[in-house]
Design an enzyme around this catalytic site. Sequence first.
Site, PDB file in Angstrom:
ATOM      1  N   TYR A 201       0.874  -1.175   0.000  1.00 33.92           N
ATOM      2  CA  TYR A 201       0.000   0.000   0.000  1.00 33.92           C
ATOM      3  C   TYR A 201       0.910   1.224   0.000  1.00 33.92           C
ATOM      4  O   TYR A 201       1.633   1.462   0.966  1.00 33.92           O
ATOM      5  CB  TYR A 201      -0.891   0.017   1.241  1.00 33.92           C
ATOM      6  CG  TYR A 201      -2.035  -0.974   1.204  1.00 33.92           C
ATOM      7  CD1 TYR A 201      -3.333  -0.548   0.926  1.00 33.92           C
ATOM      8  CD2 TYR A 201      -1.828  -2.324   1.448  1.00 33.92           C
ATOM      9  CE1 TYR A 201      -4.385  -1.442   0.896  1.00 33.92           C
ATOM     10  CE2 TYR A 201      -2.872  -3.230   1.413  1.00 33.92           C
ATOM     11  CZ  TYR A 201      -4.149  -2.778   1.139  1.00 33.92           C
ATOM     12  OH  TYR A 201      -5.187  -3.668   1.096  1.00 33.92           O
ATOM     13  N   PRO A 293     -12.609  -0.398  -1.829  1.00 31.63           N
ATOM     14  CA  PRO A 293     -11.787  -1.615  -1.781  1.00 31.63           C
ATOM     15  C   PRO A 293     -10.487  -1.484  -1.003  1.00 31.63           C
ATOM     16  O   PRO A 293      -9.782  -2.486  -0.838  1.00 31.63           O
ATOM     17  CB  PRO A 293     -11.508  -1.903  -3.265  1.00 31.63           C
ATOM     18  CG  PRO A 293     -11.613  -0.567  -3.930  1.00 31.63           C
ATOM     19  CD  PRO A 293     -12.666   0.192  -3.176  1.00 31.63           C
ATOM     20  N   LYS A 297     -12.633  -5.315   2.314  1.00 31.60           N
ATOM     21  CA  LYS A 297     -13.691  -5.782   3.208  1.00 31.60           C
ATOM     22  C   LYS A 297     -14.954  -6.283   2.500  1.00 31.60           C
ATOM     23  O   LYS A 297     -15.785  -6.935   3.130  1.00 31.60           O
ATOM     24  CB  LYS A 297     -14.092  -4.652   4.171  1.00 31.60           C
ATOM     25  CG  LYS A 297     -13.019  -4.286   5.158  1.00 31.60           C
ATOM     26  CD  LYS A 297     -12.710  -5.448   6.073  1.00 31.60           C
ATOM     27  CE  LYS A 297     -11.318  -5.380   6.634  1.00 31.60           C
ATOM     28  NZ  LYS A 297     -10.767  -6.679   6.967  1.00 31.60           N
ATOM     29  N   TYR A 385      -7.655  -5.495   9.634  1.00 30.03           N
ATOM     30  CA  TYR A 385      -7.361  -6.020   8.300  1.00 30.03           C
ATOM     31  C   TYR A 385      -7.573  -7.528   8.237  1.00 30.03           C
ATOM     32  O   TYR A 385      -8.139  -8.057   7.273  1.00 30.03           O
ATOM     33  CB  TYR A 385      -5.920  -5.679   7.919  1.00 30.03           C
ATOM     34  CG  TYR A 385      -5.652  -5.780   6.437  1.00 30.03           C
ATOM     35  CD1 TYR A 385      -5.678  -4.657   5.622  1.00 30.03           C
ATOM     36  CD2 TYR A 385      -5.362  -7.004   5.832  1.00 30.03           C
ATOM     37  CE1 TYR A 385      -5.437  -4.745   4.256  1.00 30.03           C
ATOM     38  CE2 TYR A 385      -5.121  -7.097   4.468  1.00 30.03           C
ATOM     39  CZ  TYR A 385      -5.169  -5.973   3.690  1.00 30.03           C
ATOM     40  OH  TYR A 385      -4.934  -6.064   2.327  1.00 30.03           O
TER      41      TYR A 385
END
Length: 392
Positions: A201, A293, A297, A385
């Site tokens: 990320y 997104p 989830k 997460y």
Amino acid sequence: MRTTIGIIGGGPAGLLLARLLHRAGLDCVVLESRTRAYVEQRQRAGMLEQGTVDALRECGAADRLEVDGLVHNGIELRFDRERHHIDFPVLTGGRTVTIYAQTEIVKDLIALQLADGPQLLFEAEALAIERPESDTPVVRFVHQGREQSLTCDWVIGCDGFHGIARDTFPAAVSRTYEHDYPYSWLGVLADVPPSCEELIYARGDGGFALHSMRSPSVSRLYLQVPNDTSSDDWPDDRIWDELSARFAIDADWHLERGPITSKSVTPMRSYVHEPMRHGRLLLAGDAAHIVPPTGAKGLNLAVSDVRLLARGLIELHRTGSSQLLDRYSDLCLDRVWQAMRFSYDMTRMLHADPDGDAFEHRLQLARLRRITASRPAAAELAANYTGLPLPL
């Protein structure tokens, strides 16, 4: 036709629910408006929480997942040309996530259902749900060119955001909450081995980027782009150049390039419909809620919905108690709103706001530095997460 539980929608939520009910001895029928080929090729999410993997194992649908799934022990955050690893097992007491494409989950569940499960009708378009407040609601649908009716004790809407189930709720009892984000994702599939062992990320100067994968030989990558972007505006070289810039760090690492096989643009939005039950009609998955997104989830929330729903229906079947079913909407919505909060926070922290200023940029960096410097902050991210526990 007559059944105990009518399920509208043959995606992962509807198919998993049917499998859980079948193994408990409950009769159901699944109506799917699309063809089998379409459903099995529909590209969607691929990151599975620990609880989703556990649910697939529980219902006997994890044989291929155990072989082909890619277990991940964390994610990597990148910003200011630095890399920071978030170690999930260390921070959560052993929990992990698994990469396994939704298309493969659907294939696995369809194969099981057609082999020994309850009835699954493809190209069966639901037209209306009648008398949902009664003890015998009816689903009218078209199959093989003929209109038919399915009388049920319960109707479950797993038919997605554009289905009919949610619209059946009377306006007087419906509440909706939504938020649109000022950016979209350009997603690509590429025939190239992933350039990383864990998902990346990245918060770069040009905006957000995500490096994921579908298999050891196929990479899945995303770029933040302006709303109303067309994938035609992004030739392959431009995509690879921008991804390389956003993932750049002051270390010996580079992004592998390869043939891009598909491109698509996904708008970013949050949406919740309350309640998730009206009479004998209950909603699950995208029919009730949509998340951006960023936090991965969407599929996992759908799975948690149907796990709770299956428990409630099985409890009613075995004991005659409707206590859990009566709490279904409240229990799900508590978890949904936690996922909404997490997805919203992740999205706002990692994306460049087109209307933001230097102050907002510094706040984003402060949030990222807090997570990478504080074990409690990192543990909070890891717990969300990998998936919060079901509320029972």
